[in-house]
Write a protein that holds these residues in place. Sequence first.
Motif, PDB file in Angstrom:
ATOM      1  N   THR A 124       8.471   1.956 -14.340  1.00 17.60           N
ATOM      2  CA  THR A 124       7.747   1.582 -15.555  1.00 17.60           C
ATOM      3  C   THR A 124       7.144   2.839 -16.189  1.00 17.60           C
ATOM      4  O   THR A 124       7.161   3.923 -15.595  1.00 17.60           O
ATOM      5  N   ASP A 125       6.586   2.675 -17.365  1.00 20.60           N
ATOM      6  CA  ASP A 125       5.895   3.782 -18.028  1.00 20.60           C
ATOM      7  C   ASP A 125       4.379   3.624 -17.957  1.00 20.60           C
ATOM      8  O   ASP A 125       3.642   4.201 -18.769  1.00 20.60           O
ATOM      9  N   LEU A 163      10.148  -6.319 -11.648  1.00 23.07           N
ATOM     10  CA  LEU A 163       9.282  -5.446 -12.435  1.00 23.07           C
ATOM     11  C   LEU A 163      10.047  -4.581 -13.440  1.00 23.07           C
ATOM     12  O   LEU A 163       9.577  -4.403 -14.571  1.00 23.07           O
ATOM     13  N   PRO A 164      11.215  -4.035 -13.093  1.00 20.70           N
ATOM     14  CA  PRO A 164      11.929  -3.222 -14.089  1.00 20.70           C
ATOM     15  C   PRO A 164      12.339  -4.018 -15.329  1.00 20.70           C
ATOM     16  O   PRO A 164      12.524  -3.436 -16.409  1.00 20.70           O
ATOM     17  N   VAL A 165      12.488  -5.327 -15.194  1.00 24.02           N
ATOM     18  CA  VAL A 165      12.904  -6.173 -16.314  1.00 24.02           C
ATOM     19  C   VAL A 165      11.716  -6.516 -17.217  1.00 24.02           C
ATOM     20  O   VAL A 165      11.828  -6.534 -18.440  1.00 24.02           O
ATOM     21  N   ASN A 166      10.555  -6.774 -16.578  1.00 21.90           N
ATOM     22  CA  ASN A 166       9.374  -7.206 -17.337  1.00 21.90           C
ATOM     23  C   ASN A 166       8.130  -6.645 -16.663  1.00 21.90           C
ATOM     24  O   ASN A 166       7.795  -7.041 -15.542  1.00 21.90           O
ATOM     25  N   LEU A 205       0.820  -1.211   0.000  1.00 23.76           N
ATOM     26  CA  LEU A 205       0.000   0.000   0.000  1.00 23.76           C
ATOM     27  C   LEU A 205       0.853   1.261   0.000  1.00 23.76           C
ATOM     28  O   LEU A 205       0.529   2.253  -0.656  1.00 23.76           O
ATOM     29  N   ASN A 206       1.954   1.243   0.744  1.00 24.52           N
ATOM     30  CA  ASN A 206       2.774   2.444   0.876  1.00 24.52           C
ATOM     31  C   ASN A 206       3.655   2.708  -0.334  1.00 24.52           C
ATOM     32  O   ASN A 206       3.913   3.873  -0.679  1.00 24.52           O
ATOM     33  N   PHE A 207       4.146   1.645  -0.977  1.00 28.92           N
ATOM     34  CA  PHE A 207       5.199   1.849  -1.954  1.00 28.92           C
ATOM     35  C   PHE A 207       4.870   1.402  -3.371  1.00 28.92           C
ATOM     36  O   PHE A 207       5.597   1.765  -4.303  1.00 28.92           O
ATOM     37  N   ALA A 208       3.822   0.601  -3.571  1.00 27.56           N
ATOM     38  CA  ALA A 208       3.597   0.030  -4.901  1.00 27.56           C
ATOM     39  C   ALA A 208       3.389   1.101  -5.967  1.00 27.56           C
ATOM     40  O   ALA A 208       4.008   1.055  -7.040  1.00 27.56           O
ATOM     41  N   THR A 209       2.503   2.067  -5.699  1.00 26.37           N
ATOM     42  CA  THR A 209       2.209   3.065  -6.730  1.00 26.37           C
ATOM     43  C   THR A 209       3.436   3.925  -7.052  1.00 26.37           C
ATOM     44  O   THR A 209       3.697   4.228  -8.221  1.00 26.37           O
ATOM     45  N   VAL A 210       4.183   4.310  -6.016  1.00 24.58           N
ATOM     46  CA  VAL A 210       5.389   5.115  -6.251  1.00 24.58           C
ATOM     47  C   VAL A 210       6.420   4.298  -7.021  1.00 24.58           C
ATOM     48  O   VAL A 210       7.024   4.782  -7.992  1.00 24.58           O
ATOM     49  N   TYR A 211       6.630   3.052  -6.626  1.00 19.50           N
ATOM     50  CA  TYR A 211       7.618   2.189  -7.275  1.00 19.50           C
ATOM     51  C   TYR A 211       7.261   1.932  -8.740  1.00 19.50           C
ATOM     52  O   TYR A 211       8.116   2.037  -9.626  1.00 19.50           O
ATOM     53  N   ILE A 212       5.999   1.624  -8.984  1.00 23.35           N
ATOM     54  CA  ILE A 212       5.561   1.349 -10.357  1.00 23.35           C
ATOM     55  C   ILE A 212       5.737   2.587 -11.229  1.00 23.35           C
ATOM     56  O   ILE A 212       6.170   2.502 -12.384  1.00 23.35           O
TER      57      ILE A 212
END
Length: 319
Positions: free
Chosen positions: A231-232, A284-287, A220-227
């Motif tokens: 990613t684009d 995630l950064p790879v695929n 909840l805290n980091f997924a949206t920021v990390y994505i």
Amino acid sequence: MRDLALIFFGAFFVFINFYTSMTVIPLYVMELGGDEFFSGLQGTVFFISGLVLRLYFGPMADKRGRKVPLLIGAFVFATTPLLLLLASSYWMFIPIRIYQGIGLAAFLSSSSSFVADIVPRERLGTYVGAYRLVITLALLTGPAAAQLVINNYGFSACFVLTFLTGVLAVILIAFINASPLPGSEETSTYKNMLLALQNKTLWPIYGGVFLLSLGYGGILNFATVYISQVTDVLNPAIYFTYFALAGIVANLTIGYLSDRLGRKAVVWPSVMMLAVGCGSLYFLPVNTDILILSSCLAGIGFSGGIAALVAWLVDKAEE
């Protein structure tokens, strides 16, 4: 069944506010000049304040009935977006999140307990699964819709809409009829709360809740920021759409399976699925397709595990 319908619909709108804030506020922190550290800090403050305040609102729910803390929690979640509208600096999020922690402690301490109070014990797992389904539907609709509003109209419009959603929740909760539990004066003391924590038969349940909450809080805290950073993807909240869809499947099946097969048989596999879902974000950064795999595994693991753990706790704990 009238009260069950009211709590289901009221919880749906409360949790729309909850999940929207958890996914939007980290992005709003960055918008106002904050960094990843502060984005995580404000979420940590929120959860810690909610945890500490449960020591007050848990006994209140027993002594005064579930309705009082339910109303307090719904009101706090409804009014928090107004405070966010007034925030001119990301440092103001700390007192706002402490205030919102009141809502977390009050509503979450009472809502699932209220469901357990009014449903047949032999179908407890099924009804808790249905309640978790309502919460998952809020996760399915809230963050994605909020991101859409933000992309088109800005953060202010999002906060106004979540305030109106919160007002609707308060109105629904106000019509619930919830009396204090019989004998609640004797069962709601802090001494008895301490005894519950010392009950070793409940420790596996507490451990399961801790592990699921740890992974869930991180997402909840980091997924949206990390994505958004690696990613684009235009709408990073889409992660929670897949998460919620998988959670719906879990809520429709795992609560029922826990009634049939036993709580342990579904809890620990659920914990492992959440762990794998969280860990897979590393790739995630790879695929970018990992986003779907991660969200589905995490959604099934968390939603199914919590539904079974709540039922298991009610099975084992004294009133």
